[in-house]
Every structure is written in C-alpha cells, then in structure tokens.
Design a protein around this motif. Structure first.
Motif, mmCIF file in Angstrom:
data_model
loop_
_atom_site.group_PDB
_atom_site.id
_atom_site.type_symbol
_atom_site.label_atom_id
_atom_site.label_comp_id
_atom_site.label_asym_id
_atom_site.label_seq_id
_atom_site.Cartn_x
_atom_site.Cartn_y
_atom_site.Cartn_z
ATOM 1 N N TYR A 48 0.830 -1.202 0.000
ATOM 2 C CA TYR A 48 0.000 0.000 0.000
ATOM 3 C C TYR A 48 0.872 1.263 0.000
ATOM 4 O O TYR A 48 0.560 2.251 -0.672
ATOM 5 C CB TYR A 48 -0.949 -0.012 1.199
ATOM 6 C CG TYR A 48 -1.975 1.094 1.145
ATOM 7 C CD1 TYR A 48 -2.687 1.338 -0.032
ATOM 8 C CD2 TYR A 48 -2.234 1.901 2.242
ATOM 9 C CE1 TYR A 48 -3.624 2.360 -0.101
ATOM 10 C CE2 TYR A 48 -3.169 2.913 2.193
ATOM 11 C CZ TYR A 48 -3.860 3.146 1.018
ATOM 12 O OH TYR A 48 -4.783 4.160 0.939
ATOM 13 N N TYR A 62 3.753 1.502 -1.347
ATOM 14 C CA TYR A 62 4.268 1.614 -2.716
ATOM 15 C C TYR A 62 3.195 2.212 -3.636
ATOM 16 O O TYR A 62 3.472 3.096 -4.448
ATOM 17 C CB TYR A 62 4.676 0.218 -3.200
ATOM 18 C CG TYR A 62 5.126 0.157 -4.632
ATOM 19 C CD1 TYR A 62 6.448 0.444 -4.973
ATOM 20 C CD2 TYR A 62 4.243 -0.199 -5.649
ATOM 21 C CE1 TYR A 62 6.868 0.379 -6.287
ATOM 22 C CE2 TYR A 62 4.661 -0.260 -6.965
ATOM 23 C CZ TYR A 62 5.964 0.016 -7.279
ATOM 24 O OH TYR A 62 6.380 -0.039 -8.587
ATOM 25 N N GLN A 63 1.974 1.720 -3.482
ATOM 26 C CA GLN A 63 0.881 2.215 -4.334
ATOM 27 C C GLN A 63 0.676 3.717 -4.146
ATOM 28 O O GLN A 63 0.519 4.463 -5.128
ATOM 29 C CB GLN A 63 -0.406 1.475 -3.984
ATOM 30 C CG GLN A 63 -1.555 1.781 -4.931
ATOM 31 C CD GLN A 63 -2.782 0.974 -4.595
ATOM 32 O OE1 GLN A 63 -2.735 -0.246 -4.557
ATOM 33 N NE2 GLN A 63 -3.874 1.651 -4.320
ATOM 34 N N LEU A 64 0.714 4.149 -2.891
ATOM 35 C CA LEU A 64 0.522 5.578 -2.632
ATOM 36 C C LEU A 64 1.739 6.400 -3.051
ATOM 37 O O LEU A 64 1.622 7.432 -3.704
ATOM 38 C CB LEU A 64 0.286 5.803 -1.136
ATOM 39 C CG LEU A 64 -1.136 5.832 -0.639
ATOM 40 C CD1 LEU A 64 -1.183 6.299 0.793
ATOM 41 C CD2 LEU A 64 -2.002 6.744 -1.499
ATOM 42 N N GLY A 65 2.916 5.924 -2.663
ATOM 43 C CA GLY A 65 4.137 6.694 -2.900
ATOM 44 C C GLY A 65 4.538 6.736 -4.358
ATOM 45 O O GLY A 65 4.919 7.794 -4.869
ATOM 46 N N VAL A 66 4.430 5.606 -5.026
ATOM 47 C CA VAL A 66 4.936 5.535 -6.398
ATOM 48 C C VAL A 66 3.854 5.798 -7.433
ATOM 49 O O VAL A 66 4.039 6.612 -8.332
ATOM 50 C CB VAL A 66 5.618 4.172 -6.654
ATOM 51 C CG1 VAL A 66 6.064 4.059 -8.088
ATOM 52 C CG2 VAL A 66 6.812 4.029 -5.723
ATOM 53 N N ALA A 67 2.709 5.129 -7.303
ATOM 54 C CA ALA A 67 1.670 5.307 -8.329
ATOM 55 C C ALA A 67 0.963 6.653 -8.180
ATOM 56 O O ALA A 67 0.667 7.314 -9.168
ATOM 57 C CB ALA A 67 0.671 4.171 -8.260
ATOM 58 N N SER A 68 0.701 7.055 -6.942
ATOM 59 C CA SER A 68 0.013 8.335 -6.754
ATOM 60 C C SER A 68 0.990 9.482 -6.593
ATOM 61 O O SER A 68 0.579 10.631 -6.569
ATOM 62 C CB SER A 68 -0.892 8.288 -5.519
ATOM 63 O OG SER A 68 -1.731 7.179 -5.568
#
Lengths: 444, 319
Positions: free
Chosen positions: B277, B279-285
């Motif tokens: 999660y 990673y999803q927030l930091g990298v994708a968003s």
C-alpha cells in the motif's frame, strides 16, 4: 583555415543548419538537408510501455535509426511493462536522472506537472496541422494553459464478443442496452460461456469498465469544482445494482483476480464469450489465425466482432480510454532535441507508418486521422475505432482531472466500489465506503 | 644520535643508523595506535551503514513528516500523514492483513521447518542431495516463483483446479485469487513454501550442535521421542529458533514482492500489506510523504519484536 577536420565553408554550413533548426525546428532540419549540430555522441532516451500490439513497437524500433539520422543524435527506445512506467518516472524525477522522454497515460502530466517541460509549441503546431486533438487531452495533458504532455494516441476499447455464441442464445445482433447485455450474458453463462470482466487492481480493463459504468448511469466522483464529492447519488447506486446482477448472472467470477491480459487469454482459449478490451483480442486472433481457432476448428477472428461500451439505456455513454502521449523531462539535458524528436515523430509520413501498423488498436490523438485511407481497408470489426475517441472522458469527472483524481484512480476506489459490491456488500454501503474514501482525497 | 650498545665496552660509542621518519615508519606508528586503527577498520563499515541505512532511514522520517510529492519538495506537516493513514480504511485493512499474514506464515514456517529439520537430521540415503534441493524455493527469485504460483492459482487455467476437478473433488473452480479470504491464504501458503527452507536449514544446523549423548542418556532414562524433544532438543534449540523467528518476522512483515506479483493487493484491497500500500501511494500516486508514513508504521512493530528477542536472549545468557 581548417580546424579539426572542418574548413570555413563546412563550419558555416553546419552552424547555418543549427541556426535554421533553432529557428524553425524540424522544418529547419528538412530545409537544411542536414542533421542539426548536436554534440557528437548525444543520445535521446525514450521510455515507452510494451504495446499490446507487438508490431507497433517493432515499427518504432525500425524508425529509431531514421530519427537518429534526421536529428543527428542517437535515438533509443526502451519498452517496459506498462505497470512499471510510473515507478520509473517517479525514480527518475526524484533522482533527477533518467530517460529524456517518458510515455504518459491518462492524466499523468497533471501528476508530474512540476517536472515536465512545456511542449505547447510542438503540440500547437501538430494540432493545427492535424485537425486538433480529441477533447480528452485538454483536461488531462494541458496544465495551466500549457501542454505538459504531447498527445500521441488513444487506445479505444470495445466489447469483443463471439458472434455465433450470441446468436445461439437468441441475439442476432449484439444487445446494445444495459438490460439487454445482462440478459445475454446470463443466457451465455448458463451454457458455460460467461462474460469475462476484470475488477482487479489493474490499470486498463478494470477502470475502463468501472468509470464509464458510473458515468453512464449519471454518477460522478465530484461536483464541477472538484472540491465536493458527489458520488453518493441515485445513479451510482443504480449502476452498482446493475453490476451486481450482471456479475452474478453473467460473469466469470474469477475476474476479480484478473489483470489486463487474463481476458485476452481466456477469450482466445474459448473460455469466455465477451470482454471489454482494446482491439488486440481481434488483431492478435487474426495475426495468429493458425493457432487461435474456435470450437469448430476455424480461425476464431472470423467469429469476433466489436460492440460499443458503455451501453445505451442511461443518461449518456461516456467511455474512458487510454489517452497516451509523451512528456519531456525537466532534468533532461536534451530538451530541445526531445522536442525536435516529437516534431519528427508526429510528421505525417512518420506517424502514419506506426498508425497503420496498429489497425485501429491505437488511433491518433489528432482528429484528422479519422479520414485516413486506412479506415477503408481495415476489417469491419475494427471500423468502429475510427471515431470511438470522440466522447472520451477522463477520471475526476465532473471536476477537473487533477492529481487528486489520479490518487483516487491509483487507489482503485471506483473499481473497488464495484468489486466490494459483487462480493456481497450492499450497493448503498459500497457507495458509502467509496464516497468516504473520496472525501479524504478531494475534501481532506 | 649516539647510544651505548648493550653489552658493549664501557666508554666505547657505537654509531647506529640514524632512523629517519620514513613513510613506512609513519604508517607503523599509525597502525600501532589503537585509536587510529579502530577508525580505519570501522570507517568503511560506518560509511556504508550511514549511506545505505542511516541516510535512507532519516530521509524516510523526513518524508513521512512532510507533504513531499513526486517532483515537489514539500513542507513540514508534523504527524498529518500518520493521522491521515490511520483514518484510511484501506490502510486499516493493510495493517490488519500484515499482522495476519506475518503471524500465520511464521507459525507455519516454524512448524514445518522444525519438522523438516528433524527429518533431515536423520541418516538416510541421498541425504546431501535432499538437503541441497530443499533450499530451491529459497534460492529462486521471489518474483519468478510467485509468477509460477500465480499460474497455478490462475482463475481460468489453474492446474490445481483442473487436477481437483479431474479427481472429482470439486465441481466448480475454487476462487484461489478472486476471493479475498482464499487469496490471503494462498499468499500465506506461498510465503510458507518459500521461507520454510530457511527455518529448516538453520534449525538443522542447531540440531547438529546437540550432542547425541544427551539423547542417549535421556533414552536410557526411559524418555520417549516426544519427551526427548521437549526436554532435550527444544531447550537447546530455543536460542537458534528465536533468532530465526525474528528474522522471519522482519522479512514477512515487510514483504512486498510476493503480494505485488500475486494479487497487486486485490481483490478489493483484501491482500494489501503495508509495504504494497505504501508503494501504491508513494509511487503510483506520487504521494511520497504519505507513502513513507505508511511504511514507517512498520518500524515500531519491528523494533518491539527485535527488542523482545534481544531481551530474551540476554536473559538466557545470564541464566
């Protein structure tokens, strides 16, 4: 006087070419009949996704030496998995080093706006020459009046379906309403031929299904200001109720774990009767006609047709497609070269070759390509992609498509709202959950 | 310089070579200095630790306390990112999942690893080959082996479903990855499969340090296999076991690759862990500050685990 192997005449010619290029861009290069004077050994590094049509990447690789020759610098393409593009961009921006140009999807220029070079001069010229860009690029690639991404193409999607199987359950024509589709899918699932649709955490097929479903029933993430969440509405609840029934009656329930490739494989294996996808299901089936066959042993592509998604029966039909392009990175030392490359790439004679290889899987970002001669030659199932990009919306609707919309998108909130509902959560509760999450993003 | 040669005749002066402060001499003096030598020997390690551990950690703390997003430096926001994460239902799911995943995977790895170690501690033919091959799951890159498992659990083409169906054990496909509960147990099973050899081989090394005479003595006293394990093997194996469990907890708690490849956190966030999660927030968003805050939630938990283990080991050493 000759210095380092260059005499006065040669020097004047080269510097004249450089001046011409500076002044007139790619036209200057052509007029000077000579590559611009970039420092020897200059390289231009472009990172793109691995295309779902492999031949499209082959064509770009083929064009790389031509571009190198025209620009006087070594142009190299790197193709990486679509899911890895964003991590690469983030790492490049944070470290201030990496590719000169990155592939952009959806509204990414909004997200990376502080790190991208204004390419309005290139975009403006291409738009003027090629009939303007489709509406979706304005909210997604243009930030504060500047084009921070250069629109390149749109990957439209449609429902690929097996004509004969739909006929067998009484649908001579594809049922183009929400209600009709649910009935057809239910009849097909009873025969062991369900509809295949992902609601997994994947960047393509899940959001391009979920957002249009929401919009086409009248739902929206926010109001027009983008500051107030407007998800909890009658339209949203209705869309979820439709999805619950459709899923239970007509879908392969394994779809909750599918990525963007599962439906292609399942379709080609004859496991599903229909699926929302780009044209790649048809195109790959045709190009591999000796391997991909139907239950009668005939090439499967002959039994595939496409239908428009979203369906009729709601307040409107608004698809979400991939709005693709390129962005020049601010840290790049080759910003001018990168812009010259974009000019070169979008020259009609260069872009056309790539455009034709795609056969409609990717259409151009500019409208005049709707009139290209290729459309007269493509197979009937691919013709619908000719104008498919006209109505495309981008997430964040009804507000602007900002970085907050990207956050909601990358958290899969809209996709998960439907995924939770088909797993048993009440429609009203699923909306409440999603609205709560959106409020933390848009109103927090 | 002049000096008397030891044992030399009184009054006779012998000229000795004049020692000049050469480079070699200076180096010898530096090496003779314990303080300087310590600096030289520890220096590279300190630099490495500083660059690769301390700097990223401090940077992580700064990011977590700032509004940094991709391409924007951001400003100090105090604990806002932590508060936002704590109120985020996806974070709460990921937080809970991380504990469930770590707890069950560690229990299974310990139980099966111990069982395997006890078996491998016996003498049998092809013992060495079996011991070496057992390490395979641990050696294969996680991404590669998880892809193989993903194929086996594939919603449409699962070989496991096909086999169970052919054997008449199921009539409909099992929703391995498409049902949240199933998907979590699949992830736990794969983590167990992958991590069990580490337990087994380490415990096996521990078992081999236990003198067979102790077992013989216990057997002569009438202890059966279970009592021998409980009163001889287990007490002597406890320190090794603790170390292995702590390593495993740290690795499992911060696992990323397996979930990222297997489910991407889905369906509907039911398999998200803190690392995926974040990673999803930091990298994708691009929300680097919020992503860092989520990953830092792991820190106090892991610190507590390590502290408890060290405390326990110290107590055992003192006993």
């Amino acid at each position: 006087m000759a210095t380092d192997g260059m005499n006065r005449r040669q020097f004047i010619r080269v510097s004249g070419a450089a001046a011409a290029v500076t002044a007139t861009g790619i036209e200057g290069i052509i007029a000077a009949r000579q590559a611009p004077a970039y420092a020897q050994g200059t390289k231009l590094h472009i990172v793109r996704w691995v295309d779902f049509i492999p031949e499209a990447d082959v064509e770009l690789k083929r064009q790389a030496p031509e571009a190198s020759k025209a620009l006087g610098a070594e142009v190299t393409f790197e193709f990486i998995n679509a899911n890895d593009v964003q991590p690469r961009i983030t790492a490049a921006i944070q470290s201030g080093a990496g590719a000169d140009l990155f592939f952009m999807m959806y509204n990414w220029p909004q997200l990376y706006q502080s790190s991208l070079v204004d390419v309005s001069d290139v975009a403006g010229a291409v738009a003027k020459e090629q009939g303007g860009f489709y509406g979706v690029f304005e909210p997604s690639f243009r930030v504060g009046g500047k084009w921070l991404g250069m629109p390149h193409s749109i990957v439209g999607n449609a429902v690929a379906y097996r004509k004969s199987w739909f006929k067998e359950v009484g649908f001579e024509q594809f049922p183009d309403t929400w209600d009709g589709v649910r009935k057809a899918a239910a009849a097909l699932k009873k025969k062991g031929r369900p509809w295949g649709q992902t609601l997994g955490h994947t960047f393509g097929d899940a959001p391009t299904w979920a957002y249009p479903l929401l919009w086409s029933f009248g739902g929206a993430e926010t109001d027009k200001t983008g500051k107030k969440v407007a998800l909890n509405s009658k339209g949203t609840v209705e869309s979820i109720k439709w999805m619950q029934a459709f899923w239970k009656d007509g879908c392969d329930e394994g779809g909750l774990a599918w990525d963007d490739t599962n439906n292609n494989r399942a379709f080609h294996a004859g496991e599903i009767s229909a699926s929302l996808n780009g044209a790649s299901i048809y195109i790959v089936a045709k190009r591999k006609k000796d391997q991909i066959k139907d239950d009668k042993g005939e090439p499967m592509f002959q039994d595939i047709d496409h239908a428009l998604y979203p369906f009729k029966g709601g307040p409107g039909q608004y698809p979400l497609y991939f709005s693709n392009g390129h962005a020049v990175m601010k840290y790049s030392k080759n910003q001018k070269l990168a812009k010259d490359f974009l000019r070169w790439l979008h020259k009609k004679e260069n872009f056309e070759k790539w455009f034709q290889v795609n056969e409609g899987y990717s259409v151009a970002a500019a409208k005049s390509w709707e009139k290209h001669g290729m459309w007269a030659k493509v197979d009937k199932p691919l013709k619908m992609f000719q104008t498919a990009a006209r109505n495309t919306r981008i997430f964040g609707y009804a507000g602007p498509s900002t970085g907050k919309a990207t956050e909601a998108f990358s958290k899969y909130i809209i996709v998960d709202m439907y995924a939770k509902a088909v797993q048993g959560m009440k429609a009203e509760d699923a909306v409440k959950w999603a609205a709560g999450e959106l409020k933390k993003i848009y109103e927090g | 310089m002049k000096s008397s040669a030891a044992g030399g005749a009184t009054g006779v002066e012998v000229a000795l070579p004049h020692p000049s402060p050469t480079r070699a001499g200076r180096l010898t003096r530096v090496l003779d200095s314990e303080r300087a030598l310590a600096f030289m020997l520890l220096g590279p390690a300190v630099i490495l630790l500083g660059v690769f551990i301390a700097y990223p950690f401090v940077m992580g703390i700064w990011l977590a306390l700032s509004s940094t997003s991709v391409g924007n430096v951001g400003e100090y926001v105090g604990l806002r990112n932590f508060v936002k994460a704590w109120n985020d239902s996806i974070f709460q799911t990921a937080f809970r999942n991380t504990f469930v995943y770590t707890f069950w995977a560690t229990i299974f790895k310990l139980a099966l690893g111990m069982w395997l170690a006890l078996l491998l501690n016996r003498h049998f033919r092809l013992k060495r080959i079996v011991r070496a091959s057992m390490l395979l799951p641990f050696i294969i890159p996680t991404v590669l082996s998880t892809f193989a498992w993903r194929w086996m659990f594939d919603p449409t083409f699962s070989v496991l479903n096909w086999t169970l169906y052919q054997m008449g054990l199921i009539v409909t496909k099992l929703p391995f990855l498409s049902d949240g509960t199933y998907a979590m147990w699949c992830a736990i099973a794969i983590n167990t499969w992958r991590g069990m050899p580490f337990f087994a081989i380490t415990l096996l090394a521990g078992l081999q340090t236990i003198s067979p005479e102790l077992h013989e003595a216990a057997a002569l006293d009438g202890a059966n296999a279970w009592r021998r394990f409980r009163h001889v093997t287990w007490p002597l194996l406890k320190p090794v076991t603790l170390v292995v469990v702590v390593f495993s907890v740290i690795q499992t708690f911060s696992d990323f690759q397996l979930i990222y490849v297997l489910t991407g956190g889905g369906p509907a966030n039911s398999t998200h862990l803190l690392a995926t999660y974040a990673y999803q927030l930091g990298v994708a968003s691009g929300l680097l500050g919020e992503g860092a805050a989520i990953s830092l939630f792991m820190f106090p938990v892991l610190l507590l685990v390590v502290w408890l283990q060290l405390r326990y080991l110290r107590r055992m050493e003192g006993a």
